[in-house]
Scaffold this motif. Structure first.
Motif, PDB file in Angstrom:
ATOM      1  N   GLY A  10       1.050  -1.707  -0.402  1.00 33.93           N
ATOM      2  CA  GLY A  10      -0.284  -0.395  -0.308  1.00 33.93           C
ATOM      3  C   GLY A  10       0.643   1.244  -0.008  1.00 33.93           C
ATOM      4  N   LEU A  24      -0.553 -11.987   9.633  1.00 31.57           N
ATOM      5  CA  LEU A  24       0.170 -10.981   8.521  1.00 31.57           C
ATOM      6  C   LEU A  24       1.494  -9.895   9.042  1.00 31.57           C
ATOM      7  CD1 LEU A  24      -2.719  -9.458   6.757  1.00 31.57           C
ATOM      8  CD2 LEU A  24      -1.347 -11.573   6.807  1.00 31.57           C
ATOM      9  N   VAL A  81       0.087  -8.729  13.572  1.00 38.45           N
ATOM     10  CA  VAL A  81      -1.178  -9.064  13.506  1.00 38.45           C
ATOM     11  C   VAL A  81      -2.612 -10.329  13.394  1.00 38.45           C
ATOM     12  CG1 VAL A  81      -1.534  -6.339  12.998  1.00 38.45           C
ATOM     13  CG2 VAL A  81      -1.726  -7.478  10.490  1.00 38.45           C
ATOM     14  N   LYS A  82      -3.468  -9.782  13.327  1.00 34.92           N
ATOM     15  CA  LYS A  82      -4.052 -11.116  13.130  1.00 34.92           C
ATOM     16  C   LYS A  82      -5.028 -10.320  11.082  1.00 34.92           C
ATOM     17  CE  LYS A  82      -5.580 -12.339  17.670  1.00 34.92           C
ATOM     18  NZ  LYS A  82      -7.161 -11.028  18.811  1.00 34.92           N
ATOM     19  N   LYS A  83      -5.118 -11.601  10.643  1.00 33.28           N
ATOM     20  CA  LYS A  83      -4.970 -11.161   9.008  1.00 33.28           C
ATOM     21  C   LYS A  83      -7.066 -10.744   9.461  1.00 33.28           C
ATOM     22  CE  LYS A  83      -5.380 -12.863   4.955  1.00 33.28           C
ATOM     23  NZ  LYS A  83      -4.279 -14.094   3.724  1.00 33.28           N
ATOM     24  N   VAL A  84      -7.607  -9.862   8.940  1.00 34.66           N
ATOM     25  CA  VAL A  84      -8.320  -9.211   8.680  1.00 34.66           C
ATOM     26  C   VAL A  84      -9.426  -9.541   7.387  1.00 34.66           C
ATOM     27  CG1 VAL A  84      -8.693  -9.356  11.342  1.00 34.66           C
ATOM     28  CG2 VAL A  84      -8.820  -7.104   9.060  1.00 34.66           C
ATOM     29  N   ILE A  86     -10.914  -6.619   5.115  1.00 31.37           N
ATOM     30  CA  ILE A  86     -11.078  -4.925   6.033  1.00 31.37           C
ATOM     31  C   ILE A  86     -12.736  -4.918   5.274  1.00 31.37           C
ATOM     32  CG2 ILE A  86     -10.267  -2.884   5.368  1.00 31.37           C
ATOM     33  CD1 ILE A  86      -9.165  -4.024   7.590  1.00 31.37           C
ATOM     34  N   SER A 191      -8.486  -2.300  12.898  1.00 25.19           N
ATOM     35  CA  SER A 191      -7.220  -3.130  12.509  1.00 25.19           C
ATOM     36  C   SER A 191      -6.579  -1.437  12.123  1.00 25.19           C
ATOM     37  CB  SER A 191      -7.845  -3.799  10.924  1.00 25.19           C
ATOM     38  OG  SER A 191      -8.465  -5.016  11.836  1.00 25.19           O
TER      39      SER A 191
HETATM   40  P1  ADP Z   1      -3.314   2.003   1.432  1.00 29.21           P
HETATM   41  O1  ADP Z   1      -4.240   1.159   0.678  1.00 29.21           O
HETATM   42  O2  ADP Z   1      -4.451   2.951   1.683  1.00 29.21           O
HETATM   43  O3  ADP Z   1      -2.336   2.205   0.661  1.00 29.21           O
HETATM   44  P2  ADP Z   1      -1.596   0.778   3.788  1.00 29.21           P
HETATM   45  O4  ADP Z   1       0.152   1.067   2.692  1.00 29.21           O
HETATM   46  O5  ADP Z   1      -1.505   1.436   4.964  1.00 29.21           O
HETATM   47  O6  ADP Z   1      -2.407   1.693   2.591  1.00 29.21           O
HETATM   48  O7  ADP Z   1      -1.884  -0.461   3.659  1.00 29.21           O
HETATM   49  C1  ADP Z   1      -2.029  -1.066   4.942  1.00 29.21           C
HETATM   50  C2  ADP Z   1      -3.419  -2.404   3.713  1.00 29.21           C
HETATM   51  O8  ADP Z   1      -3.608  -3.170   4.349  1.00 29.21           O
HETATM   52  C3  ADP Z   1      -4.953  -1.290   4.032  1.00 29.21           C
HETATM   53  O9  ADP Z   1      -5.492  -1.667   2.497  1.00 29.21           O
HETATM   54  C4  ADP Z   1      -5.697  -1.636   5.346  1.00 29.21           C
HETATM   55  O10 ADP Z   1      -6.758  -1.820   5.398  1.00 29.21           O
HETATM   56  C5  ADP Z   1      -5.099  -3.114   5.189  1.00 29.21           C
HETATM   57  N1  ADP Z   1      -5.232  -3.749   6.538  1.00 29.21           N
HETATM   58  C6  ADP Z   1      -4.903  -3.176   7.364  1.00 29.21           C
HETATM   59  N2  ADP Z   1      -4.777  -3.721   8.543  1.00 29.21           N
HETATM   60  C7  ADP Z   1      -4.682  -5.358   8.074  1.00 29.21           C
HETATM   61  C8  ADP Z   1      -5.352  -6.802   8.676  1.00 29.21           C
HETATM   62  N3  ADP Z   1      -5.280  -6.438  10.029  1.00 29.21           N
HETATM   63  N4  ADP Z   1      -5.539  -7.137   7.463  1.00 29.21           N
HETATM   64  C9  ADP Z   1      -5.660  -7.447   7.082  1.00 29.21           C
HETATM   65  N5  ADP Z   1      -6.132  -5.752   6.207  1.00 29.21           N
HETATM   66  C10 ADP Z   1      -5.084  -5.447   6.700  1.00 29.21           C
END
Ligand code: ADP
Ligand code: UDP
Length: 238
Positions: A10, A24, A81-84, A86, A191
């Motif tokens: 991301g 994750l 972190v626990k995978k969820v 979103i 999350s």
């Molecule tokens: P973006 O997708 O907005 O560029 P990031 O670089 O922060 O953001 O990427 C992290 C991505 O992982 C985000 O899309 C977020 O929603 C997702 N995410 C965060 N926590 C978890 C989780 N525990 N399990 C799965 N996905 C997650």
């Protein structure tokens, strides 16, 4: 815990599989983006500070009984972190008016709201995260009425807990964004991250901005502001 393949990169983090399918590994990047990634920069040390700050805040919220995805920080830039799954709705809570709220509605900057304002935005880079109503989220199956009720309840608790936490650090929590997800058992978990990238923090006495607004508005010393939040957490926070 072995690091597997990268599942997603991301704007601010990379997400990796681990040898446990339910877990994750999150690697915090040094990239900074604003205005839907139209403005970008690299800032050495930013990923480390956000990982440290977010880990500490999630530990605090876990301890206070908030259900979160956070398991543990493993080093300076990475956490487990626990995978969820979103829920594609970003939940913004505001205690003081600023940012898009003022631009959208023409209301005065810096008003202390009599009670927290909770807003929902669709998580969509293509559309620039538009503001939505609860009804949109329900009718288009992004979430359910029951989930949104629970999300609002948890969000208001998190706001109260973080406001109290930052008051002790002489920092005003102006507003912040949360994301929620569901684990395979259907549990709703707070999350993503909580950091100066996703919150607005103002120094209580000077009003100085200690968050990503320094980058958005070209105020300089962005990293210094993030470092200041981390220093106050380590010297005065839980
Ligand atoms: P973006 O997708 O907005 O560029 P990031 O670089 O922060 O953001 O990427 C992290 C991505 O992982 C985000 O899309 C977020 O929603 C997702 N995410 C965060 N926590 C978890 C989780 N525990 N399990 C799965 N996905 C997650
Ligand atoms: N925010 C965020 N991600 C987003 C949009 C907003 O973390 O995609 C945070 C932002 O840092 C601020 C709060 O949510 O703390 C409210 O942001 P606002 O709607 O004023 O928008 P912005 O000025 O960030 O575009």
């Amino acid at each position: 815990m072995k690091t597997g393949s990268m599942l997603y990169e991301g704007k601010a983090k990379k997400m990796y599989a681990t040898d446990d399918p339910a877990v994750l590994l999150v690697d915090y990047k040094n990239s900074l983006t604003a205005f839907n990634a139209q403005k970008k920069a690299e800032m050495e040390g930013k990923g480390r500070l956000n990982n440290l700050i977010s880990s500490r805040l999630f530990e605090y919220l876990n301890k206070k009984g908030i259900p979160t995805h956070f398991i543990e920080r493993i080093d300076e830039t990475r956490q487990l972190v626990k995978k969820v799954n979103i829920i594609p709705v970003e939940v913004v809570t505001r205690n003081i008016t600023t940012g898009t709220l003022c631009r959208r509605l023409g209301v005065e900057e810096g008003m202390i709201l009599p009670s927290p304002l909770v807003e929902y935005y669709l998580k969509s880079d293509e559309l620039g995260d538009p503001l939505i109503l609860e009804d949109h989220a329900i009718l288009f199956n992004w979430s359910t009425r029951e989930e949104l009720d629970k999300i609002r309840e948890i969000t208001l608790k998190v706001n109260q807990l973080l406001k109290e936490y930052f008051e002790k650090l002489d920092v005003i929590l102006v507003d912040f964004k949360l994301e929620f997800g569901k684990d395979p058992e259907g549990n709703l978990l707070l999350s993503d991250e909580i950091s100066p990238d996703t919150c607005r923090f103002w120094d209580r006495s000077s009003g100085e901005k200690l968050d990503k607004d320094r980058f958005r508005k070209d105020l300089g010393n962005v990293l210094g502001a993030y470092q200041e939040i981390w220093s106050r957490i380590t010297s005065k926070g839980e």
